[in-house]
Write a protein that holds these residues in place. Structure first.
Motif, PDB file in Angstrom:
ATOM      1  N   TYR A 180       0.759  -1.300  -0.077  1.00  0.00           N
ATOM      2  CA  TYR A 180       0.020   0.038   0.175  1.00  0.00           C
ATOM      3  C   TYR A 180       0.649   1.223   0.109  1.00  0.00           C
ATOM      4  CZ  TYR A 180       0.968   0.520   5.100  1.00  0.00           C
ATOM      5  OH  TYR A 180       1.521   0.624   6.134  1.00  0.00           O
ATOM      6  N   TYR A 181       0.550   2.422  -0.485  1.00  0.00           N
ATOM      7  CA  TYR A 181       0.906   3.621  -0.505  1.00  0.00           C
ATOM      8  C   TYR A 181       0.926   4.207   0.839  1.00  0.00           C
ATOM      9  CZ  TYR A 181       2.087   3.227  -5.432  1.00  0.00           C
ATOM     10  OH  TYR A 181       2.439   3.082  -6.880  1.00  0.00           O
ATOM     11  N   LYS A 182       1.978   4.894   1.271  1.00  0.00           N
ATOM     12  CA  LYS A 182       1.992   5.406   2.677  1.00  0.00           C
ATOM     13  C   LYS A 182       2.693   7.059   2.310  1.00  0.00           C
ATOM     14  CE  LYS A 182       3.968   4.677   7.198  1.00  0.00           C
ATOM     15  NZ  LYS A 182       4.715   3.912   8.112  1.00  0.00           N
ATOM     16  N   ARG A 183       2.004   7.918   3.043  1.00  0.00           N
ATOM     17  CA  ARG A 183       2.649   9.299   3.045  1.00  0.00           C
ATOM     18  C   ARG A 183       3.933   9.274   3.970  1.00  0.00           C
ATOM     19  NH1 ARG A 183      -2.675  10.672   3.218  1.00  0.00           N
ATOM     20  NH2 ARG A 183      -3.391  11.750   1.486  1.00  0.00           N
ATOM     21  N   ALA A 184       5.153   9.851   3.225  1.00  0.00           N
ATOM     22  CA  ALA A 184       6.366   9.780   4.216  1.00  0.00           C
ATOM     23  C   ALA A 184       6.275  10.510   5.190  1.00  0.00           C
ATOM     24  CB  ALA A 184       7.301   9.742   3.004  1.00  0.00           C
ATOM     25  N   PHE A 185       5.518  11.589   5.145  1.00  0.00           N
ATOM     26  CA  PHE A 185       5.287  12.636   6.177  1.00  0.00           C
ATOM     27  C   PHE A 185       3.924  13.287   6.471  1.00  0.00           C
ATOM     28  CE2 PHE A 185       7.543  15.162   3.146  1.00  0.00           C
ATOM     29  CZ  PHE A 185       6.771  16.156   3.210  1.00  0.00           C
ATOM     30  N   GLU A 228       4.898  -1.929  18.688  1.00  0.00           N
ATOM     31  CA  GLU A 228       4.540  -1.404  17.202  1.00  0.00           C
ATOM     32  C   GLU A 228       3.925   0.032  17.308  1.00  0.00           C
ATOM     33  OE1 GLU A 228       1.882  -2.839  13.364  1.00  0.00           O
ATOM     34  OE2 GLU A 228       1.864  -4.118  15.220  1.00  0.00           O
ATOM     35  N   VAL A 229       4.310   1.099  16.658  1.00  0.00           N
ATOM     36  CA  VAL A 229       3.465   2.163  16.761  1.00  0.00           C
ATOM     37  C   VAL A 229       2.895   2.418  15.203  1.00  0.00           C
ATOM     38  CG1 VAL A 229       3.935   4.710  16.753  1.00  0.00           C
ATOM     39  CG2 VAL A 229       5.231   3.086  18.162  1.00  0.00           C
ATOM     40  N   VAL A 230       1.547   2.493  15.315  1.00  0.00           N
ATOM     41  CA  VAL A 230       0.633   2.657  14.072  1.00  0.00           C
ATOM     42  C   VAL A 230       0.568   3.978  13.634  1.00  0.00           C
ATOM     43  CG1 VAL A 230      -1.257   1.947  12.931  1.00  0.00           C
ATOM     44  CG2 VAL A 230      -0.060   0.357  14.473  1.00  0.00           C
ATOM     45  N   GLU A 231       0.918   4.456  12.615  1.00  0.00           N
ATOM     46  CA  GLU A 231       0.549   5.749  12.086  1.00  0.00           C
ATOM     47  C   GLU A 231      -0.283   5.673  10.748  1.00  0.00           C
ATOM     48  OE1 GLU A 231       3.855   9.127  12.574  1.00  0.00           O
ATOM     49  OE2 GLU A 231       4.981   7.127  12.141  1.00  0.00           O
ATOM     50  N   ASP A 232      -1.473   6.258  10.596  1.00  0.00           N
ATOM     51  CA  ASP A 232      -2.442   6.117   9.611  1.00  0.00           C
ATOM     52  C   ASP A 232      -2.138   7.289   8.568  1.00  0.00           C
ATOM     53  OD1 ASP A 232      -4.159   5.634   7.812  1.00  0.00           O
ATOM     54  OD2 ASP A 232      -5.871   6.203   9.229  1.00  0.00           O
ATOM     55  N   LEU A 233      -1.055   6.976   7.876  1.00  0.00           N
ATOM     56  CA  LEU A 233      -0.695   8.042   6.462  1.00  0.00           C
ATOM     57  C   LEU A 233      -0.994   7.351   5.163  1.00  0.00           C
ATOM     58  CD1 LEU A 233       2.567   9.697   8.156  1.00  0.00           C
ATOM     59  CD2 LEU A 233       0.346  10.441   8.187  1.00  0.00           C
ATOM     60  N   SER A 234      -1.765   6.187   5.225  1.00  0.00           N
ATOM     61  CA  SER A 234      -1.890   5.373   4.020  1.00  0.00           C
ATOM     62  C   SER A 234      -2.767   5.986   3.034  1.00  0.00           C
ATOM     63  CB  SER A 234      -2.422   3.975   4.507  1.00  0.00           C
ATOM     64  OG  SER A 234      -3.735   4.431   5.249  1.00  0.00           O
ATOM     65  N   LEU A 235      -2.611   5.434   1.762  1.00  0.00           N
ATOM     66  CA  LEU A 235      -3.138   6.080   0.712  1.00  0.00           C
ATOM     67  C   LEU A 235      -3.681   4.909  -0.066  1.00  0.00           C
ATOM     68  CD1 LEU A 235      -0.555   8.529  -0.739  1.00  0.00           C
ATOM     69  CD2 LEU A 235      -2.902   9.156   0.190  1.00  0.00           C
ATOM     70  N   PRO A 236      -4.934   4.976  -0.942  1.00  0.00           N
ATOM     71  CA  PRO A 236      -5.596   3.898  -1.543  1.00  0.00           C
ATOM     72  C   PRO A 236      -4.614   3.501  -2.579  1.00  0.00           C
ATOM     73  CG  PRO A 236      -7.044   5.591  -1.411  1.00  0.00           C
ATOM     74  CD  PRO A 236      -5.751   6.169  -0.934  1.00  0.00           C
ATOM     75  N   PHE A 237      -4.339   1.992  -2.567  1.00  0.00           N
ATOM     76  CA  PHE A 237      -3.222   1.379  -3.374  1.00  0.00           C
ATOM     77  C   PHE A 237      -3.657   1.415  -4.937  1.00  0.00           C
ATOM     78  CE2 PHE A 237       0.878  -0.385  -4.193  1.00  0.00           C
ATOM     79  CZ  PHE A 237       0.725  -1.243  -5.241  1.00  0.00           C
TER      80      PHE A 237
END
Length: 205
Positions: A130-135, A193-202
């Protein structure tokens, strides 16, 4: 970078902030009458006076308008070697898809491989990509949500009290962000585990 509130009794139109992706406040300034791109550029030039200090990315709601202004006013050569000006992800969805400059140069999450430091490919627990925003490009917007709770009080203050209180609030916010980052680092070092929701639709397009 973002406008955070309107000021009624301090004779200013709004307050602009510059935040790091983690949320730490780097600078703030009162704008007297309007939030025009010329004033925004002057603010940026004061905070980043030379190429050594300039940020790799500047995310702002009117990034495409700011970019056009920089080019038209002959400032592009001072910024082009170091800085990409993009629209933050919160506001980008409302920008016109027919605006070629905005879509090409100010996209906060391009999926064509042109900005690998903005978007990375990660894998979920099932191994699916999946695509994830880097910041985080919405740090200032998140600051807005917090400090907006103080607007009624701030609006009734004198200029000197407003300036002092605003500075204190932004300092407190920054200290909270730093504490959160330190807690995140401790968890990572402990293997939590640290979860950050920076995901994008793949998508493959």
């Amino acid at each position: 970078m973002s406008k955070i509130l309107f000021c009624k009794h301090t004779k200013c139109y709004c307050v602009e902030t510059i935040c790091a992706p983690c949320g730490v406040v780097l600078a703030w300034r009162k704008f007297a009458k309007a939030e025009g791109v010329a004033k925004i550029l002057k603010f940026l030039e004061d905070v980043y006076p030379d190429s050594a200090s300039q940020s790799s990315y500047i995310a702002i709601d009117k990034g495409c308008a700011l970019l056009k202004h920089i080019v038209r006013q002959g400032h592009w050569l001072a910024w082009e070697p170091t800085t990409h000006i993009i629209v933050n992800s919160y506001h980008y969805i409302n920008h016109r898809v027919t605006d070629h400059l905005c879509q090409t140069w100010c996209n906060p999450a391009p999926l064509n491989g042109d900005a690998l430091n903005l978007v990375v490919v990660a894998n979920d627990k099932q191994g699916n990509p999946y695509y994830k925003r880097a910041f985080n490009t919405q740090a200032c917007e998140q600051l807005n949500a917090w400090i907006g709770g103080f607007q009624t009080v701030l609006n009734s203050m004198t200029v000197s009290n407003f300036d002092f209180t605003m500075h204190v609030l932004l300092f407190i916010h920054t200290q909270r962000v730093i504490a959160k980052q330190e807690e995140k680092k401790r968890k990572q070092e402990a293997g939590i585990e640290v979860v950050e929701d920076l995901s994008l639709p793949f998508t493959t397009t």
